[in-house]
Scaffold this motif. Structure first.
Motif, PDB file in Angstrom:
ATOM      1  N   PRO A   1      31.580  35.958  43.787  1.00  0.00           N
ATOM      2  CA  PRO A   1      31.317  35.360  44.860  1.00  0.00           C
ATOM      3  C   PRO A   1      30.978  36.759  46.445  1.00  0.00           C
ATOM      4  O   PRO A   1      30.194  36.592  46.993  1.00  0.00           O
ATOM      5  CB  PRO A   1      32.808  35.162  45.581  1.00  0.00           C
ATOM      6  CG  PRO A   1      33.490  35.037  44.148  1.00  0.00           C
ATOM      7  CD  PRO A   1      32.831  35.564  43.341  1.00  0.00           C
ATOM      8  N   VAL A   2      31.843  38.085  46.323  1.00  0.00           N
ATOM      9  CA  VAL A   2      31.535  39.128  47.006  1.00  0.00           C
ATOM     10  C   VAL A   2      29.710  39.747  46.678  1.00  0.00           C
ATOM     11  O   VAL A   2      29.464  40.023  47.842  1.00  0.00           O
ATOM     12  CB  VAL A   2      32.723  40.185  46.776  1.00  0.00           C
ATOM     13  CG1 VAL A   2      32.321  41.016  45.376  1.00  0.00           C
ATOM     14  CG2 VAL A   2      32.412  41.442  48.178  1.00  0.00           C
TER      15      VAL A   2
ATOM     16  N   ALA B   1      27.460  37.213  45.797  1.00  0.00           N
ATOM     17  CA  ALA B   1      26.437  36.074  46.464  1.00  0.00           C
ATOM     18  C   ALA B   1      26.345  36.342  48.607  1.00  0.00           C
ATOM     19  O   ALA B   1      25.844  35.668  48.447  1.00  0.00           O
ATOM     20  CB  ALA B   1      27.589  34.696  45.979  1.00  0.00           C
ATOM     21  N   ARG B   2      27.782  36.488  48.944  1.00  0.00           N
ATOM     22  CA  ARG B   2      28.084  36.377  50.016  1.00  0.00           C
ATOM     23  C   ARG B   2      26.412  37.254  50.427  1.00  0.00           C
ATOM     24  O   ARG B   2      25.779  37.107  51.786  1.00  0.00           O
ATOM     25  CB  ARG B   2      28.652  37.033  50.478  1.00  0.00           C
ATOM     26  CG  ARG B   2      29.714  36.653  52.004  1.00  0.00           C
ATOM     27  CD  ARG B   2      29.118  36.094  52.494  1.00  0.00           C
ATOM     28  NE  ARG B   2      30.188  35.674  53.847  1.00  0.00           N
ATOM     29  CZ  ARG B   2      29.323  34.767  54.487  1.00  0.00           C
ATOM     30  NH1 ARG B   2      28.318  34.184  54.025  1.00  0.00           N
ATOM     31  NH2 ARG B   2      29.338  34.474  55.847  1.00  0.00           N
ATOM     32  N   VAL B   3      26.134  39.143  50.410  1.00  0.00           N
ATOM     33  CA  VAL B   3      25.180  39.434  50.765  1.00  0.00           C
ATOM     34  C   VAL B   3      23.949  38.454  50.819  1.00  0.00           C
ATOM     35  O   VAL B   3      23.488  38.370  51.961  1.00  0.00           O
ATOM     36  CB  VAL B   3      25.451  40.618  50.152  1.00  0.00           C
ATOM     37  CG1 VAL B   3      23.729  41.589  50.527  1.00  0.00           C
ATOM     38  CG2 VAL B   3      25.640  41.824  50.396  1.00  0.00           C
TER      39      VAL B   3
ATOM     40  N   GLU C   1      23.866  35.114  50.374  1.00  0.00           N
ATOM     41  CA  GLU C   1      23.951  33.784  51.418  1.00  0.00           C
ATOM     42  C   GLU C   1      23.689  34.529  52.525  1.00  0.00           C
ATOM     43  O   GLU C   1      22.709  34.372  53.680  1.00  0.00           O
ATOM     44  CB  GLU C   1      25.455  33.773  51.443  1.00  0.00           C
ATOM     45  CG  GLU C   1      25.325  32.667  50.058  1.00  0.00           C
ATOM     46  CD  GLU C   1      26.731  32.544  50.109  1.00  0.00           C
ATOM     47  OE1 GLU C   1      27.683  32.564  50.765  1.00  0.00           O
ATOM     48  OE2 GLU C   1      27.221  32.430  49.078  1.00  0.00           O
ATOM     49  N   ILE C   2      24.145  35.523  52.764  1.00  0.00           N
ATOM     50  CA  ILE C   2      23.794  36.317  54.699  1.00  0.00           C
ATOM     51  C   ILE C   2      22.863  36.575  55.063  1.00  0.00           C
ATOM     52  O   ILE C   2      21.971  36.004  56.212  1.00  0.00           O
ATOM     53  CB  ILE C   2      25.302  37.638  55.130  1.00  0.00           C
ATOM     54  CG1 ILE C   2      26.245  37.254  54.707  1.00  0.00           C
ATOM     55  CG2 ILE C   2      24.912  37.982  56.515  1.00  0.00           C
ATOM     56  CD1 ILE C   2      27.566  38.240  55.176  1.00  0.00           C
TER      57      ILE C   2
ATOM     58  N   GLU D   1      19.561  34.765  48.459  1.00  0.00           N
ATOM     59  CA  GLU D   1      18.893  33.755  47.321  1.00  0.00           C
ATOM     60  C   GLU D   1      17.865  32.221  47.433  1.00  0.00           C
ATOM     61  O   GLU D   1      17.919  32.088  46.332  1.00  0.00           O
ATOM     62  CB  GLU D   1      20.602  33.169  47.953  1.00  0.00           C
ATOM     63  CG  GLU D   1      20.510  31.272  49.271  1.00  0.00           C
ATOM     64  CD  GLU D   1      21.410  31.456  49.166  1.00  0.00           C
ATOM     65  OE1 GLU D   1      23.223  31.052  48.377  1.00  0.00           O
ATOM     66  OE2 GLU D   1      22.371  30.629  50.568  1.00  0.00           O
TER      67      GLU D   1
END
Length: 125
Positions: free
Chosen positions: A95-96, A98-100, A102-103, A107
């Protein structure tokens, strides 16, 4: 399937293992990917491309952190792989990490997979 180890590189904070899986090179970074460790991932990715692997599978299951420098390494490999008719497939992002993606919207430009088996089978999850 060929499961021969191609190589590995390590610093105190990042270990990168590379192996061949049929037509794919599987690259597994473990630890923290940032501006201090980015070359440890960039170099094996470029070596795989130079050896003719245009399908790179990056197993992110052991990647604990990725900053913008790490993201740029993956984006650069993606451009080179696509220019050679292939691509970069990302697997099992924490998750940590994947967040980069997403932001930044990154992705959307990678093929993402939940499992390594799905990535190797060429399936998009």
């Amino acid at each position: 399937m060929d499961r021969g180890t191609v190589g590995s590189a390590q610093s105190g904070r990042l270990l990168v293992e590379v192996r061949e899986e049929g037509p794919s090179a599987v690259v597994t970074p473990a630890g923290e990917l940032d501006h201090h460790t980015a070359d440890l991932l960039r170099e094996p990715l470029e070596e795989c491309l130079a050896k003719g692997f245009n399908r790179l599978v990056v197993d992110c299951s052991r990647l604990e952190f990725c900053d913008s420098t790490g993201l740029n390494v993956l984006l650069g490999a993606r451009l080179k792989a696509e220019a050679a008719g292939g691509g970069v497939h990302l697997v099992a992002m924490q998750p940590v990490v994947a967040r980069v993606f997403e932001i930044t919207g990154a992705e959307a430009v990678f093929t993402l997979h939940d499992t390594l088996d799905a990535a190797l089978a060429g399936q998009s999850d």
